[in-house]
Every structure is written in structure tokens, then in C-alpha cells.
Design an enzyme around this catalytic site. Sequence first.
Site, PDB file in Angstrom:
ATOM      1  N   TYR A  76       1.663  -0.472 -27.491  1.00  0.00           N
ATOM      2  CA  TYR A  76       1.031  -1.612 -26.864  1.00  0.00           C
ATOM      3  C   TYR A  76       1.245  -2.820 -27.747  1.00  0.00           C
ATOM      4  CZ  TYR A  76      -1.480   1.827 -24.174  1.00  0.00           C
ATOM      5  OH  TYR A  76      -1.793   2.855 -23.343  1.00  0.00           O
ATOM      6  N   GLY A  83       0.792  -1.218   0.000  1.00  0.00           N
ATOM      7  CA  GLY A  83       0.000   0.000   0.000  1.00  0.00           C
ATOM      8  C   GLY A  83       0.828   1.273   0.000  1.00  0.00           C
ATOM      9  N   SER A  84       1.996   1.263   0.647  1.00  0.00           N
ATOM     10  CA  SER A  84       2.851   2.456   0.631  1.00  0.00           C
ATOM     11  C   SER A  84       3.261   2.784  -0.793  1.00  0.00           C
ATOM     12  CB  SER A  84       4.130   2.235   1.447  1.00  0.00           C
ATOM     13  OG  SER A  84       3.829   1.971   2.776  1.00  0.00           O
ATOM     14  N   THR A  95      -5.349   3.387   9.774  1.00  0.00           N
ATOM     15  CA  THR A  95      -4.606   2.237  10.312  1.00  0.00           C
ATOM     16  C   THR A  95      -4.705   2.129  11.827  1.00  0.00           C
ATOM     17  OG1 THR A  95      -2.621   3.588  10.302  1.00  0.00           O
ATOM     18  CG2 THR A  95      -2.879   2.037   8.508  1.00  0.00           C
ATOM     19  N   SER A 141      10.388  -5.920 -11.883  1.00  0.00           N
ATOM     20  CA  SER A 141      10.097  -7.349 -11.756  1.00  0.00           C
ATOM     21  C   SER A 141       9.108  -7.604 -10.629  1.00  0.00           C
ATOM     22  CB  SER A 141      11.388  -8.118 -11.464  1.00  0.00           C
ATOM     23  OG  SER A 141      12.230  -8.078 -12.579  1.00  0.00           O
ATOM     24  N   PRO A 186      -4.924  -6.359  -1.413  1.00  0.00           N
ATOM     25  CA  PRO A 186      -5.403  -7.732  -1.232  1.00  0.00           C
ATOM     26  C   PRO A 186      -4.809  -8.404   0.013  1.00  0.00           C
ATOM     27  CG  PRO A 186      -4.884  -7.340  -3.533  1.00  0.00           C
ATOM     28  CD  PRO A 186      -4.423  -6.126  -2.776  1.00  0.00           C
ATOM     29  N   HIS A 187      -3.591  -7.985   0.418  1.00  0.00           N
ATOM     30  CA  HIS A 187      -3.012  -8.656   1.595  1.00  0.00           C
ATOM     31  C   HIS A 187      -3.573  -8.118   2.910  1.00  0.00           C
ATOM     32  CE1 HIS A 187       0.766  -5.819   1.303  1.00  0.00           C
ATOM     33  NE2 HIS A 187      -0.162  -5.256   2.021  1.00  0.00           N
TER      34      HIS A 187
END
Lengths: 624, 624
Positions: free
Chosen positions: B418, B156-157, B296, B438, B388-389
Site C-alpha cells: 500500500y 452492476g453486471s 429487475t 482505467s 449509483p446509476h
Amino acid sequence: MMTKETADLNLNALFIGDKAENGDLYKRLLTKLVDEHIGWRQNYMPQDKNMISHEEQDSPAFENTVNHMESVLDELSQRIRTESVPWHSAGRYWGHMNSETLMPAMLAYNYAMMWNGNNVAYESSPATSQMEEEVGHDFAGMMGYRNGWGHIVADGSLANLEGLWYARNIKSLPLAIKEVMPELVAGMSEWELLNMSTEQIMKALVKSGNRLDEIKERSARSGQNLQKLGKWLVPQTKHYSWMKAADIIGIGLDQVVPVPLDNDFRMDINSLESIITDLASKEIPILGVVGVAGSTEEGAVDQIDKIVALRNKLANAGIYFYIHVDAAYGGYFRTIFLDENNEFVPYDQLPELHQKYGVFTENKQYIKRDVYEAYKAFDQVESITIDPHKMGYVPYSAGGIVIKNIQMRDVISYFATYVFEKGADIPALLGAYILEGSKAGATAASVWTAHHVLPLNASGYGKLQGASVEGSHRYYDFLKDLHFKIGERTIEVHPLVNPDFNMVDYVLKEKGNDSLADMNKLNHAFYEEASYVKDTLYSKEYIVSHTDFAIPDYGNSPLEFVKSLGVSEADWNQQGKITVIRAAVLTPYMNKEDNFYYFVPKIKLAMKKDLENIFEGVRAKQLS
Amino acid sequence: MMTKETADLNLNALFIGDKAENGDLYKRLLTKLVDEHIGWRQNYMPQDKNMISHEEQDSPAFENTVNHMESVLDELSQRIRTESVPWHSAGRYWGHMNSETLMPAMLAYNYAMMWNGNNVAYESSPATSQMEEEVGHDFAGMMGYRNGWGHIVADGSLANLEGLWYARNIKSLPLAIKEVMPELVAGMSEWELLNMSTEQIMKALVKSGNRLDEIKERSARSGQNLQKLGKWLVPQTKHYSWMKAADIIGIGLDQVVPVPLDNDFRMDINSLESIITDLASKEIPILGVVGVAGSTEEGAVDQIDKIVALRNKLANAGIYFYIHVDAAYGGYFRTIFLDENNEFVPYDQLPELHQKYGVFTENKQYIKRDVYEAYKAFDQVESITIDPHKMGYVPYSAGGIVIKNIQMRDVISYFATYVFEKGADIPALLGAYILEGSKAGATAASVWTAHHVLPLNASGYGKLQGASVEGSHRYYDFLKDLHFKIGERTIEVHPLVNPDFNMVDYVLKEKGNDSLADMNKLNHAFYEEASYVKDTLYSKEYIVSHTDFAIPDYGNSPLEFVKSLGVSEADWNQQGKITVIRAAVLTPYMNKEDNFYYFVPKIKLAMKKDLENIFEGVRAKQLS
Ligand SMILES: [Mg+2]
């Protein structure tokens, strides 16, 4: 348990295997670990009842849900098996920086994932936070840093960005010191401030005492002075990750200066010197220089020793620049130069060391002296990117960065306080010292395990690097003399340069046809035949990757090679690029003579088929 | 196979289980997948011989290496079992945003990791790149974006940093357009240019035709104009990830403006308006506003609808700002509002929808109207972080970002081209459109699988969110009336606010002692008893997390609560902070009445023991 000294590591025991030869071993170890996890769950507070009852497990809704989950997993499995790249293959895959990954690293990831620790904070992951700290020390040791610190990063692009973040904020500190505590830099001009060495800056910070936070607040992190910090020099190929990094970090693309390459595709040191002295003559500072080991398209290793020597020389002229080495790709290669005590050995003692540990199967000198010197000088630069998910043979996503001086991390950190837990000097909140936030503890477990199975010297990782390097030389030698008869045509193979590391580039050329346009067309068509583009990957008997060397990115560094193919300089200037087939040779199996020559006829046959498809296609078109 | 309409999803079938009740199921599915992988390796080019011979497998070096690997794995296992957090526990763990993760997501990760695809490029991961594209569409659908695009981010960061990157580069475009194609913005003042809406800017870009790249080159990515773009408004708590992001992105901390919170720990909309109009009156532009859902430390949900309404209102005054919603934590909660067709349902139809899918076990209205309205307005903002985590119950590292308009990605991209492969509109090089390089294809497989097992609406993920929310309300109700007798003392429990989402904060207080210093000491001591700090985690019967609300970060937003505890305003000002015990209630098991009340006496007993340890310690000290 093997010791570092007695280790006779069998690399083949560490992979599932090209043909899953160790598949049973993998399953046995995986099952053991899963059982250990299950036992752990069952025995944490064994007095608590189950939350999921047997009745519920027998209910229609439960069974329907399991069936549904299995159907989704079936679709997943089908899609992945249909469209994944077989880079585990020993002799069929000659493309990207991929091969099998280490079984222990995979097992450790799977295992640790069941607890799902988050290394952003020690509290969320005591076990794996400690492992990440140890991995950071491993990185520092590997690079020869006596007082370094490192950590895992999601990937090399982010590690490079973090390196640039370090460079930017450090470079800006003298201006901030002048603002907050001018007495520490009394009498220095702005030019002198912008040419203080990192060491001098770190010493000044120590003197700032409890005003460190104030100084940090006035550093580049405030948003001020970004355009004063000078130019960021990168190899002319300007890997897009460096463009992104300059964009994101706010210094901007206008500050990026490309440095031309030489004919070996390494940074041209003379050009580097003249660019720097030219900028300095206009009082434009040099924020930093990026050296690469090795480059993503050629595996070329920049002469880091010469960049360092240039910096030492220019120090006399009052010029200083930060050096970051992008060894995302080739970082682990440094282990091949380290003995059992992790000491960098003298060049003439390399053969003995390598013989002792069976690093190469043949008594050949695969390691160029200038590559050796480049790696030796790593301990002189400020920061290094190193990716375990490349030459560390660890699964994605596992990148890394290491800094020369642990004190540097205070420059980018958001908390000054440490928690010393159970004797370890680990930040309580790692997220405040790095670019990222939440991060899988499983990655740290994975890298830690790999580092413990394979010592980070010639006896372990060095041996694995050696297998890869030896395989790449076999491949290079094989390609050198290769040609094909396709009908009336002769198709020649021309490798680019003798590899610095383990990458082999080559072009295909029809004998007697010196047109660069035709050559590029042929190589692109060959790539399409030998890649995912045509048919399914699972049916491919030979797989490669490709790249283009275009003038805007490469200048005339390919010209010597292009001319050796018979292409005229005018044609080169007109086409403006050459298409190249590219093979990073990571497979651990192709070092052995038997294995390699077993595959030679198979590769030849597959290449011939691909060429026949191409020329039959052409012929068919000509006829139609 | 279940359909969206008939789904009666049993959530308990999707987790390994608090006590590994589904451990056998996990092993069965894992073994099947591993076998499918092994078969795939064996049958890719079955004509090729094994690289690892049986003789070698029987050799001493091979066996030694396996033994060595097993010893390392034993150490790994021992360390992880000793120092990991038991957040799978149904009723023992009440701390960070963690719980069990979804079995299908873990299986998919394990499976895909064996191929180790790299989603940086389509070529390196055809199967999982396609899955990531689909996940991006899932994100867009979840947020109500009709023309959106999203992708997986490591955390998220980084997603927040990418959102700020979007905001910065988009905001700078009008100045770049004026430089390159002034005719497109004829007659506009700099102030007007810096207040063009994102929609207007995107339309102007379309008109720029083939000069888009020139314009991009003169945007903020050049390094120019960063200080002109204005202020970045974040909630006063200033989560350090936002400070890092402003630092890294180069606008700098000086441009970050904190917006005070109200007594519910949400951004105070009146303060937001006055800050904006005040800045505008000085012709200082607003780069953007960050709304949080949920925070948070409190799980508070900012009133996104009111931020959007304020923007609409101020548009009449010629003021525009980008809005980014940080829903890293609460993003998946939006699924609870979506019906089978993924349509956001009217508020009065929520109970019917939730009843249909068994979202809650009790017929209670857990969802506040203003939280509903906040989520409804998500489709009006430019970009959203979603992890998602966190509430996706997928293992680390799986964050995400989604943008409202797919055209926006061209603003930060490094390639205009593209490749349309096999019918999908997927960038050939995803790395050129995102912050990272990656990235594990396995992450995409993991999220994709979770999204397919659990539909992204009330029938799937919404039901899982519901279990968590209902558990948090049970916990809140339990704490409300709780107190302990410890010797002569009475220790009261005071929850902070009725949760917006699923986080419950509370403080312990000795009855009759209104000293804030003593209260903070007590709560900190309690945290130490109920966390990794004391003894081993495996022996902890109750585990919490904690946080401090300090005046620099919170202003007086905690004051109302602090006063309700009997603390004077003077004491609050003197201490400057209140220490709070914090529980993100993610467990999927505590929604059921039986389960929850099974654990109530156990939790009470464990809390009592912790308090006794604390006060016995104090007594012991007093006696000594
Ligand atoms: Mg690759």
C-alpha cells in the site's frame, strides 16, 4: 463541410488548449448544446404544466438546497483544482498516457449525458446504440477487418478479458462439438481438436445448424475442460491486467506462460517459437498468444507480423493458437498507415501520404519498417483491444474491442435472436453479447463524434498520431545529448531506446558513478521531485512518471542498456532492477519546432532545480 | 450550509426539471465551473506562452476545422434529439429504471471530465481517487458494514462478477491453505474445508503471515479446484448477467442452480433450504447464494434476513455458503431506514423519522415489514452490488460494490503493498484490487458530489427514494381500478403485486376473454404502441417497457396471478408465458397528489388512444 479528400484539418482547433486558448469556443459550443437540450425538454409535450413552480423556486427550502449544492460544488472544485494533474500542459507534462482530450468528444459526452441513454439495450438508447454500432464498424475498418465487429468497453483491461473469454470459449468448441455432434469432427484426435483454427471452428459451427445452443452449452462456459485448453502466452512483463484476466476467466495463472523480450523490449520471436514447439512436443496446446502494441512501459510494438508468420508456419505441424493484440495504447496509430480510402498503403508511399496531409512538420522518417509491418498484420489476428481514451484522445472511460469475424460473437452471446430495427443490424440487447451490462450512451456519442471530426486515416487521426510521434522524437533527440552540472557533479541523461511509437524512457546517471543502486536512488528521487509526491502538483514545473524494470518481469532484456551505462552484469544481477523515468508523449503541440524549443530551456531549468534539490538534500544530510 | 440535522432538502432544486424549470440554474452553475477550469489552465505556469496563436485561430484551416466540428455536432444533436427516450418526463415515462439524474452529479461529471483523471492509480488522479475512497466508505456505511470497503464499478453486471470472483477465490482458500500450511487446518476434512466460514478463512489468512502470497497462488486463481467449490444458487429468473458471470469466472453454467420463486416473485426460502440440504447430503458444497433487492422485472426484494437465518441454522450442520446481495437496483433504498447518525432505526420508529424529513407526502405505511427486515440484514452478508446509476440518480456508468471486511480485498489483489498518501489509506494502484483497470475519475467526482448533496439517510437519499416509492404506490392504486371502453369491448388493467419497492407491473385484459394467447398479444401490441417501436419517441404521449414471465425462468410463480385473471392452468402450461407491462417508477415528481392527478387524465387518454389503435387495427384486418 470538409470532405475526406480536401481536409486540411487544424488540430489546434480541436482542443480547449494548453492555456484555454479555445476556452470561449468551448463555452459557445457547450452553451448551444445545453440550450438544444433544454429546448427539447421544454417542447416534449408542451401542453404539460411545469412540475417545479416559480413559487417553489422562491421558497426558503429551495434556496437553502441550492446554496447547499453550491457549497458542495465549491468543495469539489477546490479539491479538484488542488490535486489534479496538469496533463494538458504542452511542455510541462511528460508522464503517463494522457494529454488534452478532444473538445468535440467532451462536448458530445456532456450533451448526450443530459439524456443519459444506456447502451445495454437498443430500447434504452436508440440514438447512441446506433452510434456504438457505427463505432464498432469504425474499429473494424481501422484494423482492416472486412467482416469484423466491435464495441466500446469500459477499459482495456476488460477488453483484454473479453479477448481471453473469446479465445477460451472458441478453443473449447471442438471438444463440445465432439460431444454433441461427433460427425462434424469425425476421426480427429483430441490434439487435433485443440489445434483447429478459428476459421475451421467457425465453419463447423455453421454446419451445426440448430444444435448451436447445445454445443455452446458444452463449451468452456459449462465449466468443463478449462485445464485442457492449454497455455496463454504473454510478454514476460506480464502486465497485471493479464494476470487478473487469467485468474478471473478461470484458466488460472498456472496456464500463463511468459515469453521473454528482446533488447528492444518486444516479444522475442525465437523464444516464442521454442516455447510453443516445446509445449507441443509434450502435447500441451497453446490457447493463445498476446502481442502488444505498444507496451505500457516502453511503447514497444511486438512484431505481430512475425507472430502471424510463425502461426502460419506451425500450421504445417498441426499447431494452432489464437492471437489477441493488446493495442489498448497504440491501436489508433494504425490510422497513420491508411489513405483516404482507409487502405493500408505500401511502405514507400507513406512519405507522400504524410506530406499530403501534413502528418509531420519535418520530412523525417519517424516510422520504423518493422513497426509498419507489425501494424500491417493486424488484420490477421482474431481480436484487438483498442482504447479511445488513450490515443483516441477521448475522455475516460472509453475502451474498445474488435473481432475479426462477426460470427465469433455468437460464441459468447446469451441470446441467438436479433432485432433488426430501422435497418440496422444491432443487437436488441447488446449486454447479451459483451462482458458488461449497463453502459453510458454518452461514451458512444463521444467516440462517434471524435471519429466523425477526425477521419480514421492519415488525414485525421493519423495526423494527430503524427503530432504525438514527432513530439516524442524531438524529446528523445533532446534527451540524448543532455547533461547537467550540479556543483562538482555531472548528471547525464540516457534515453532507453529510439521509440517504436511515442514513449520515451530514460535514466539519469551521475558521471563516473557506475553503481546501479546509486543510479536507481537518483532516478527515484528525481521522480519524487517531478511528481505529485513532493509539494502540490499545481506548482510543478516539470512532471514525469517512472517505472522499474525488474528481472522477474524483464529477464535480461534491459541488460544491453544497463551495460551501456557502465554498470556491470554482476551489479545488475545483484540489484535486480533498474528505475527508469517514463514519458508517454501525447501532447499535440510538441511536434512544432518553435513550440518544442520554446520549452527546452524551461524543461532544462526545471530538471536542474530538481537535481539541485536532490543533491543539496544529500549534501545537507552529509553535513548534518 | 445545511447540516444533517436541519436539512429540509428540496428535491426539486436538484434536477434540471421535467420542463427544464431549473435550466437557467444548471447553466449558471455549469458556466461557473467551466470558468474555474479555464482559469486553472490559464494560471498553471502563467509565464508560458500560448501554444495556439490568434493568427492561427483566424486562419482558414482553423475556421474550416471549427465549421466541420460544428457540422458533426449538429448531426450528433439532431440524431440524439430524434431518438432519445424522454425519461425526464414527470408523467409520461413509466418504463425502465430511469428518470432525471441529479444536477449536481451531472455538473460534477462535466467539471471533473475537463481534467480527465484516471482512478486506476492514485498518481493519475489524486483528487478523484480520494473521492472514490470516500464513496467506498459511504457504501459501507449505507450497508451497516463497520469494517467494509467499496469502490465504483462500471456497472452492476461487473460488480456481480466481482462478487462471484470474491466468493470463488475465498471458497478455494482452505484447500490452498491445506496445500501450503496444512498445520493451520489440521484435522479438517475436505468437506469441512469447503464449509469454513468467510470469517474463519480470514482469521486463518492472518495466521499465514508472510506465506499469504503462496497461499493465494494456490487458490482458485491458479485454475485448480474450480469444480470442487460447489454450486452457485441464484433466483430462478436467472438474470443473464449471472449466467455470463458464471461463464466468465470459469465455474461454469453447470454449477449454477436456480432457486424457485414464491408468488411474490421473491426467492422461495423453503426451496432454498431443501436445495441446500439435498446438495449437502451428497457432499456437494454450496459456493454461495445470491439474494436480489430488487429484481429487475418486478422490483421484488428477496428475504435476505431469512437467507442469513438459514445460513446460521445450517452452520450447526457444518454447512456454510457465501452470500452476495445484488442490490444494483435497490441498494440506495437502504437509506430510507437510516437516521441522521446513519443508524438503522427500529421499525416502529420509521413513521416518525419519515415525518421529520418529509419522506412521504402522505401518512401511509408504504414499507412492508418483511422488506424492512430484508434490508436490515444486509450487514450480515459478504458483499453487495449497488448502482449509483440506478437509485442513486447519477448518470451512467456508475455501478458499485461493497464488501463486509476490507481484508477480503487482499484475496483478489495483485499487490500486497500500500502507499499511504497524505494520510489516506488508498491503494496506490486501485486497478490491482478490482476487476477493472482505467476508470474515469469524473465518475467518482459525480457520485461523491451526489452523496454530499444528499446525505445517505432518511434526510437525503431516503427522501428521494421515498418520492419514488410513493409515486409507484399512486400508480399502482390508479391502475388497480382502471378500465377502458373501446367500442364494444371493455379492457381491464390488472397490476401484478403490491410493490416491494417502486416497480409496478400490470397486464391488460379484454373482459370476458380468458385466452392467455390473446392477452399476450394485446399486451405486446400495447407495448409496441407505447414504445420506440412505433413512430418517433418524441411524439409518444405515454411510454412503457415490457417483459415476459416464461415458465423456464419463473416456474409457476406467476400462476396465482395468471389464475386470478381467469386463465386456466392448462392454458398457462400451453402458452408457457405471460407478457407484462412494466414500470419502474423513478420519477421524483409523482409523489405529490396534485402532480399525479394532473397526469391521470392524460395517461388515461394516451392509453385509450393506444388501445383504439390496436383494436381499430384488428377491426380493419377483420374487414379486409
Ligand atoms: Mg495512465
